[in-house]
Scaffold this active site. Structure first.
Site, PDB file in Angstrom:
ATOM      1  N   CYS A  47       0.850  -1.207   0.000  1.00 63.60           N
ATOM      2  CA  CYS A  47       0.000   0.000   0.000  1.00 63.60           C
ATOM      3  C   CYS A  47       0.883   1.254   0.000  1.00 63.60           C
ATOM      4  O   CYS A  47       1.895   1.332   0.707  1.00 63.60           O
ATOM      5  CB  CYS A  47      -0.896  -0.005   1.225  1.00 63.60           C
ATOM      6  SG  CYS A  47      -2.026   1.390   1.270  1.00 63.60           S
ATOM      7  N   CYS A  51       0.343   4.600   7.108  1.00 72.25           N
ATOM      8  CA  CYS A  51      -0.304   4.417   8.416  1.00 72.25           C
ATOM      9  C   CYS A  51       0.655   3.636   9.334  1.00 72.25           C
ATOM     10  O   CYS A  51       1.048   2.504   9.014  1.00 72.25           O
ATOM     11  CB  CYS A  51      -1.622   3.669   8.242  1.00 72.25           C
ATOM     12  SG  CYS A  51      -2.644   4.380   6.924  1.00 72.25           S
ATOM     13  N   CYS A  54       0.303  -0.120  10.359  1.00 72.02           N
ATOM     14  CA  CYS A  54      -0.153  -1.099   9.369  1.00 72.02           C
ATOM     15  C   CYS A  54       1.003  -1.812   8.656  1.00 72.02           C
ATOM     16  O   CYS A  54       1.858  -1.184   8.032  1.00 72.02           O
ATOM     17  CB  CYS A  54      -1.052  -0.422   8.353  1.00 72.02           C
ATOM     18  SG  CYS A  54      -1.809  -1.615   7.224  1.00 72.02           S
ATOM     19  N   CYS A  91     -16.624  -9.357   4.894  1.00 74.07           N
ATOM     20  CA  CYS A  91     -15.969  -8.053   4.767  1.00 74.07           C
ATOM     21  C   CYS A  91     -14.663  -8.223   3.999  1.00 74.07           C
ATOM     22  O   CYS A  91     -13.793  -8.983   4.429  1.00 74.07           O
ATOM     23  CB  CYS A  91     -15.631  -7.495   6.146  1.00 74.07           C
ATOM     24  SG  CYS A  91     -17.022  -7.459   7.267  1.00 74.07           S
ATOM     25  N   CYS A 124     -19.532  -6.224   3.043  1.00 72.73           N
ATOM     26  CA  CYS A 124     -18.866  -4.992   3.457  1.00 72.73           C
ATOM     27  C   CYS A 124     -17.536  -4.922   2.708  1.00 72.73           C
ATOM     28  O   CYS A 124     -16.891  -5.957   2.510  1.00 72.73           O
ATOM     29  CB  CYS A 124     -18.623  -5.030   4.959  1.00 72.73           C
ATOM     30  SG  CYS A 124     -17.708  -3.592   5.563  1.00 72.73           S
ATOM     31  N   CYS A 184     -19.514   2.077   8.122  1.00 75.57           N
ATOM     32  CA  CYS A 184     -18.871   1.394   9.251  1.00 75.57           C
ATOM     33  C   CYS A 184     -17.617   2.211   9.537  1.00 75.57           C
ATOM     34  O   CYS A 184     -16.730   2.295   8.688  1.00 75.57           O
ATOM     35  CB  CYS A 184     -18.529  -0.034   8.838  1.00 75.57           C
ATOM     36  SG  CYS A 184     -17.414  -0.869   9.978  1.00 75.57           S
ATOM     37  N   ARG A 256     -18.505  -3.081  17.160  1.00 73.33           N
ATOM     38  CA  ARG A 256     -17.773  -4.321  16.822  1.00 73.33           C
ATOM     39  C   ARG A 256     -16.468  -4.412  17.612  1.00 73.33           C
ATOM     40  O   ARG A 256     -15.603  -3.537  17.486  1.00 73.33           O
ATOM     41  CB  ARG A 256     -17.506  -4.361  15.305  1.00 73.33           C
ATOM     42  CG  ARG A 256     -16.910  -5.681  14.832  1.00 73.33           C
ATOM     43  CD  ARG A 256     -16.969  -5.814  13.302  1.00 73.33           C
ATOM     44  NE  ARG A 256     -18.325  -5.699  12.825  1.00 73.33           N
ATOM     45  CZ  ARG A 256     -18.783  -4.695  12.068  1.00 73.33           C
ATOM     46  NH1 ARG A 256     -17.975  -3.739  11.676  1.00 73.33           N
ATOM     47  NH2 ARG A 256     -20.054  -4.652  11.697  1.00 73.33           N
TER      48      ARG A 256
HETATM   49  N1  SAM Z   1      -6.822   0.481   3.145  1.00 72.42           N
HETATM   50  C1  SAM Z   1      -8.105   0.599   3.677  1.00 72.42           C
HETATM   51  C2  SAM Z   1      -8.212   1.703   4.687  1.00 72.42           C
HETATM   52  O1  SAM Z   1      -7.216   2.151   5.177  1.00 72.42           O
HETATM   53  O2  SAM Z   1      -9.336   2.103   4.990  1.00 72.42           O
HETATM   54  C3  SAM Z   1      -8.663  -0.686   4.263  1.00 72.42           C
HETATM   55  C4  SAM Z   1      -7.814  -1.611   5.075  1.00 72.42           C
HETATM   56  S1  SAM Z   1      -7.229  -1.042   6.643  1.00 72.42           S
HETATM   57  C5  SAM Z   1      -6.272  -2.452   7.067  1.00 72.42           C
HETATM   58  C6  SAM Z   1      -8.646  -1.080   7.717  1.00 72.42           C
HETATM   59  C7  SAM Z   1      -8.452  -0.767   9.182  1.00 72.42           C
HETATM   60  O3  SAM Z   1      -7.809  -1.837   9.829  1.00 72.42           O
HETATM   61  C8  SAM Z   1      -7.620   0.431   9.529  1.00 72.42           C
HETATM   62  O4  SAM Z   1      -8.299   1.629   9.401  1.00 72.42           O
HETATM   63  C9  SAM Z   1      -7.290   0.154  10.995  1.00 72.42           C
HETATM   64  O5  SAM Z   1      -8.291   0.669  11.830  1.00 72.42           O
HETATM   65  C10 SAM Z   1      -7.299  -1.370  11.069  1.00 72.42           C
HETATM   66  N2  SAM Z   1      -5.945  -1.908  11.247  1.00 72.42           N
HETATM   67  C11 SAM Z   1      -4.972  -1.993  10.333  1.00 72.42           C
HETATM   68  N3  SAM Z   1      -3.845  -2.515  10.855  1.00 72.42           N
HETATM   69  C12 SAM Z   1      -4.114  -2.785  12.150  1.00 72.42           C
HETATM   70  C13 SAM Z   1      -3.351  -3.322  13.225  1.00 72.42           C
HETATM   71  N4  SAM Z   1      -2.084  -3.686  13.073  1.00 72.42           N
HETATM   72  N5  SAM Z   1      -3.951  -3.463  14.418  1.00 72.42           N
HETATM   73  C14 SAM Z   1      -5.238  -3.097  14.578  1.00 72.42           C
HETATM   74  N6  SAM Z   1      -6.007  -2.578  13.611  1.00 72.42           N
HETATM   75  C15 SAM Z   1      -5.457  -2.408  12.400  1.00 72.42           C
HETATM   76 FE1  SF4 Z   2      -2.903   1.183   3.406  1.00 70.08          FE
HETATM   77 FE2  SF4 Z   2      -2.881  -0.041   5.774  1.00 70.08          FE
HETATM   78 FE3  SF4 Z   2      -3.230   2.589   5.672  1.00 70.08          FE
HETATM   79 FE4  SF4 Z   2      -5.208   0.962   4.787  1.00 70.08          FE
HETATM   80  S1  SF4 Z   2      -4.452   1.127   6.899  1.00 70.08           S
HETATM   81  S2  SF4 Z   2      -4.414   2.824   3.788  1.00 70.08           S
HETATM   82  S3  SF4 Z   2      -3.968  -0.723   3.952  1.00 70.08           S
HETATM   83  S4  SF4 Z   2      -1.381   1.454   5.038  1.00 70.08           S
END
Ligand code: SAM
Ligand code: SF4
Ligand code: DTB
Length: 345
Positions: A47, A51, A54, A91, A124, A184, A256
């Site tokens: 990606c 973040c 992530c 989802c 979802c 959501c 959730r």
């Molecule tokens: N890329 C899209 C986005 O950012 O909306 C969808 C996928 S992203 C993985 C969805 C959510 O997963 C993030 O907004 C975050 O809240 C949660 N998430 C991601 N990595 C995580 C982690 N290591 N621990 C807990 N929650 C996580």
């Molecule tokens: Fe990309 Fe992870 Fe951020 Fe979603 S949460 S935008 S998958 S880096």
């Protein structure tokens, strides 16, 4: 709710907070059923976004195995298995900054959504940023809800993500609402935030008009190689408090209990259910990390006498209150100061 109201709630003695939250829960969800949702990462890793929590960000050297968008048949195998296991919402998550109409990958996602919806599962998706046209196309394809988390307060957000803004996230949420899709939207605990950041997030979400259909509360799954790999685990009772505050702040939404459940004891989860959590991710995997064993979840719910929710594929998106302004809108500068300024506001 306002930040001040939420702070007063959060400061209540633990049992007083839980008692209030449980009363709200019983009023709005008298059957007390728990929704079972199964996650699938349909496109993993690589990606462009940064973040800090992530493992799917291409900016960090993680142990994650990336893959391109899965073929429809492979997704359908997972969707059928989810349905057979008793899950009612499927989802699908993609590690993208967002999607654009007219691209082959978006067309492929629309095909997948149509096929999963035909299984009589709620669908979802979480694909990152969406414009109004893409949101409309997803609705027509049969999406039940769109997941797009704000994750934390607008003040803390720039400490976590710099490649997009809180305003970008709010814009997508507005586009989803305008297309008549259920939103959501929730957050993560354990990303070096303060209690005020947590409550600011709830303040903003509780003022969405229309209200969100569901509010996921994630706890950080620390991912090796990310800047948050060594963050301490969130205290289980702090998660319970957050669930209780979310239940009171957004009484009509499903709350959730999301990522991080595998690190909670059955007893801590039980408190979360009492405090108003009524949805979980069910099945061995979240997107890339572990989730509690399904057999253990079934045993826990049975032990607590909690029934599971049936699918509602005709679920209408919550309606806006015409007496209030349509939102989300950019949150106002908060009265408190917790270090960062609201750079995106
Ligand atoms: N890329 C899209 C986005 O950012 O909306 C969808 C996928 S992203 C993985 C969805 C959510 O997963 C993030 O907004 C975050 O809240 C949660 N998430 C991601 N990595 C995580 C982690 N290591 N621990 C807990 N929650 C996580
Ligand atoms: Fe990309 Fe992870 Fe951020 Fe979603 S949460 S935008 S998958 S880096
Ligand atoms: C949400 O709020 N939590 C889910 C879902 N929406 C997409 C994702 C949790 C991801 C946890 C880390 C992982 O498995 O990669």
């Amino acid at each position: 709710m306002t930040l001040t109201e939420l702070q007063a709630l959060h400061e209540l003695p633990f049992f007083a907070l839980l008692t209030r939250a449980h009363a709200v829960h019983e009023r709005h969800f008298p059957d007390g059923k728990i929704q079972l949702c199964t996650l699938l990462s349909i496109k993993t890793g690589g990606c462009s976004e940064d973040c800090a929590y992530c493992a799917q960000s291409a900016r960090y050297k993680t142990e994650l195995e990336s893959h391109v968008l899965l073929e429809r048949e492979e997704v359908m195998l997972h969707a059928r298995a989810a349905k057979d296991s008793g899950s009612t919402r499927f989802c699908m998550g993609a590690a993208w900054r967002g999607v654009r109409g007219g691209t082959a990958r978006f067309e492929q996602v629309l095909d997948i959504v149509r096929d999963v919806a035909a299984l009589n599962l709620e669908v979802c998706v979480t694909l990152g940023e969406l414009g109004p046209a893409e949101a409309q196309q997803l609705r027509e394809a049969g999406v039940t809800a769109y997941n797009h988390n704000l994750d934390t307060s607008p003040e803390h957000y720039p400490n976590i993500v710099t490649s997009h803004t809180y305003q970008d996230r709010l814009r997508t949420i507005r586009n989803v609402q305008d297309a008549g899709i259920s939103v959501c939207c929730g957050g993560i605990l354990g990303i070096s935030e303060t209690i005020t950041d947590r409550l600011r997030l709830l303040e903003i979400i509780s003022n969405f008009n229309p209200a969100p259909e569901s509010v996921p509360i994630n706890s950080l799954m620390p991912m090796p190689g990310t800047p948050m790999a060594d963050n301490p685990q969130v205290e289980p009772l702090d998660i319970v408090r957050m669930i209780a505050c979310a239940r009171i702040a957004v009484p009509t939404a499903k709350v959730r209990l999301s990522a991080g459940r595998s690190r909670l004891s059955d007893e801590a989860q039980t408190l979360c259910f009492f405090a108003g959590a009524n949805s979980i991710f069910y099945g061995e995997k979240l997107l890339t990390t572990e989730n509690p064993d399904a057999a253990n979840d079934r045993a826990l719910l049975a032990n607590l006498g909690l029934l599971t929710l049936e699918p509602d594929t005709a679920l209408a998106a919550p309606l806006a209150d015409p007496a209030l302004p349509a939102s989300p809108v950019m949150p106002e500068q908060p009265a408190h100061a917790n270090g960062a300024t609201a750079a995106c506001c």
